[in-house]
Design a protein around this motif. Structure first.
Motif, mmCIF file in Angstrom:
data_model
loop_
_atom_site.group_PDB
_atom_site.id
_atom_site.type_symbol
_atom_site.label_atom_id
_atom_site.label_comp_id
_atom_site.label_asym_id
_atom_site.label_seq_id
_atom_site.Cartn_x
_atom_site.Cartn_y
_atom_site.Cartn_z
ATOM 1 N N GLU A 61 -4.965 -0.798 4.868
ATOM 2 C CA GLU A 61 -5.263 -2.035 4.156
ATOM 3 C C GLU A 61 -6.280 -2.873 4.914
ATOM 4 O OE1 GLU A 61 -1.804 -4.270 3.234
ATOM 5 O OE2 GLU A 61 -2.915 -5.951 2.403
ATOM 6 N N ILE A 113 -8.546 5.526 0.780
ATOM 7 C CA ILE A 113 -7.622 5.881 -0.301
ATOM 8 C C ILE A 113 -6.917 7.219 -0.084
ATOM 9 C CG2 ILE A 113 -7.492 6.418 -2.744
ATOM 10 C CD1 ILE A 113 -8.944 4.039 -3.368
ATOM 11 N N MET A 118 0.849 -1.204 0.000
ATOM 12 C CA MET A 118 0.000 0.000 0.000
ATOM 13 C C MET A 118 0.871 1.236 0.000
ATOM 14 S SD MET A 118 -2.814 -1.524 0.137
ATOM 15 C CE MET A 118 -4.320 -1.004 0.880
ATOM 16 N N HIS A 119 1.682 1.318 -1.024
ATOM 17 C CA HIS A 119 2.670 2.382 -0.968
ATOM 18 C C HIS A 119 2.100 3.710 -1.402
ATOM 19 C CE1 HIS A 119 5.385 -0.904 -0.443
ATOM 20 N NE2 HIS A 119 5.066 -1.409 -1.609
ATOM 21 N N SER A 120 1.231 3.670 -2.377
ATOM 22 C CA SER A 120 0.822 4.945 -2.941
ATOM 23 C C SER A 120 -0.664 4.912 -3.224
ATOM 24 C CB SER A 120 1.591 5.242 -4.230
ATOM 25 O OG SER A 120 1.172 4.359 -5.246
ATOM 26 N N PHE A 121 -1.165 6.064 -3.619
ATOM 27 C CA PHE A 121 -2.565 6.259 -3.946
ATOM 28 C C PHE A 121 -3.053 5.249 -4.972
ATOM 29 C CE2 PHE A 121 -6.309 8.755 -4.590
ATOM 30 C CZ PHE A 121 -6.603 8.631 -5.924
ATOM 31 N N ARG A 167 -3.244 1.638 -3.613
ATOM 32 C CA ARG A 167 -4.416 1.367 -2.778
ATOM 33 C C ARG A 167 -5.674 1.303 -3.624
ATOM 34 N NH1 ARG A 167 -1.739 4.795 0.630
ATOM 35 N NH2 ARG A 167 -2.880 6.616 -0.094
ATOM 36 N N GLN A 210 -0.270 2.526 6.708
ATOM 37 C CA GLN A 210 -0.539 1.692 5.538
ATOM 38 C C GLN A 210 -1.209 0.393 5.938
ATOM 39 O OE1 GLN A 210 2.999 1.067 3.304
ATOM 40 N NE2 GLN A 210 3.368 3.241 2.980
ATOM 41 N N THR A 218 7.283 6.866 -4.664
ATOM 42 C CA THR A 218 7.224 7.241 -3.258
ATOM 43 C C THR A 218 5.766 7.397 -2.873
ATOM 44 O OG1 THR A 218 7.266 9.578 -3.738
ATOM 45 C CG2 THR A 218 9.385 8.470 -3.479
ATOM 46 N N GLU A 219 5.547 7.553 -1.603
ATOM 47 C CA GLU A 219 4.182 7.805 -1.166
ATOM 48 C C GLU A 219 3.719 9.149 -1.691
ATOM 49 O OE1 GLU A 219 5.004 5.627 3.041
ATOM 50 O OE2 GLU A 219 3.671 7.327 2.954
ATOM 51 N N SER A 220 2.454 9.200 -1.927
ATOM 52 C CA SER A 220 1.935 10.418 -2.539
ATOM 53 C C SER A 220 1.754 11.487 -1.482
ATOM 54 C CB SER A 220 0.606 10.126 -3.207
ATOM 55 O OG SER A 220 -0.280 9.597 -2.257
ATOM 56 N N TRP A 238 -0.273 14.991 -1.220
ATOM 57 C CA TRP A 238 -1.242 15.866 -1.864
ATOM 58 C C TRP A 238 -1.381 17.130 -1.051
ATOM 59 C CZ3 TRP A 238 -4.270 14.311 -6.174
ATOM 60 C CH2 TRP A 238 -4.015 12.991 -6.590
ATOM 61 N N THR A 264 5.163 7.799 -8.631
ATOM 62 C CA THR A 264 4.757 6.404 -8.477
ATOM 63 C C THR A 264 5.642 5.634 -7.513
ATOM 64 O OG1 THR A 264 6.033 6.035 -10.468
ATOM 65 C CG2 THR A 264 3.638 6.122 -10.701
#
Lengths: 167, 140
Positions: free
Chosen positions: B58, B101, A1-4, A7, B54, B20-22, B24, B18
């Motif tokens: 999930e 999300i 679940m690393h990124s948007f 997920r 994370q 790394t973690e996003s 916003w 893509t």
């Protein structure tokens, strides 16, 4: 679940898999139904009974069909396809099935019906074997589901006989 | 609640990479003035998720989907409506999307502490070429 997007992808595939499982379970519940349909058919008149130029017999009949198929409808039923077939045996063929009329019943309210109709499809024999022939009128139905397995069954109504001579 | 006399927005959205973690950034500061009332919303900042977040996201996603599926099936079966089952499940999926999300702040309770970049400069990488030549001379 690393990124948007990771997920979102996981959620989308998991939700669709679960939806498929739900539809399979809904189809399985159709097995718990024990329907009790009833039907009667009368031949009002034999309108036409001729031997065609090709040598085959043809019959035209007026039918009075009344049936109650409401118990076939479940929560997973989309529609019921019903047809009436004349079944008889001849020296040439051990089993003949000729569909005379069919219809689609879209909802439970329409499943109790009574109609007078001429045969929708032509009743033509393979040969000239229909004079004085005994035959059954069998009502077949196919219960079409919204998802899953389709069930088909029939109700045999015996005891019909064609005239001895042409009209 | 701060009072300013003008309508100020400073909103922009960064696209996530893509690998790394996003992150916003929806708005830095939004001030809305309607008549006498003013609403100032500062720093709606969607940051990253930490590892704990994370895992929670999930698990939350899986549990919510399964619970909504069971509830939808039972509701549809009892009330005898296939459409109702689909609607309840679709509502559950939308709710799950909104909950798991986006990078809500409660997914970032244990943020990662990365080393300061100045630390890396104090420990430079060792030179590789000198050690290889030393090995060759010793074998001779």
């Amino acid at each position: 679940m690393h990124s948007f997007s990771f997920r979102a992808n996981a959620l989308l595939t998991f939700s669709l898999t679960i939806l498929a499982l739900m539809c399979a379970m809904a189809s399985l519940t159709d097995n718990f139904n024990s329907p009790s349909p009833t039907a009667t058919v009368q031949i009002l008149n034999v309108n036409r009974f001729q031997k065609k130029a090709s040598g085959d017999d043809e019959v035209g009949v007026s039918l009075d069909i009344s049936a109650d198929l409401q118990s076939l409808f479940m929560w997973n039923t989309k529609q019921v396809f019903v047809f009436l077939a004349a079944e008889y045996s001849t020296p040439k063929n051990s089993l003949n099935q000729v569909s005379l009329w069919d219809g689609i019943i879209p909802a439970k309210e329409d499943a109790k019906f009574s109609i007078k109709t001429k045969n929708k499809y032509r009743f033509i024999d393979q040969g000239s074997n229909l004079r004085g022939r005994d035959f059954n009128l069998t009502l077949h139905w196919h219960v079409m589901p919204k998802t899953g397995k389709m069930f088909a069954d029939k109700l045999v109504l015996p005891g019909f006989r064609l005239p001895e001579s042409y009209r | 609640m701060k009072s300013r006399g003008f309508f100020l927005t400073n909103a922009y959205i960064l696209s996530p990479s893509t690998f790394t973690e996003s992150a916003w950034l929806i708005s830095n500061r939004i001030l809305i003035r309607i008549g006498e009332f003013e609403i100032c919303v500062e720093d709606i900042h969607f940051g990253n998720m930490d590892w704990q977040g994370q895992k929670v996201a999930e698990q939350l996603m899986q549990i919510m989907l399964v619970v909504f599926a069971i509830a939808a099936f039972i509701t549809g079966y009892i009330l005898g409506s296939f459409e109702l089952m689909i609607y309840v499940y679709a509502g559950g999926v939308v709710l799950t999307i909104l909950t798991t999300i986006p990078n809500w702040p409660f997914f970032n309770r244990h943020p990662l502490k990365w080393l300061d970049p100045s630390e890396a400069e104090k420990h430079p990488k060792p030179q590789v070429t000198s050690s290889v030549s030393k090995k060759k001379t010793s074998k001779k």
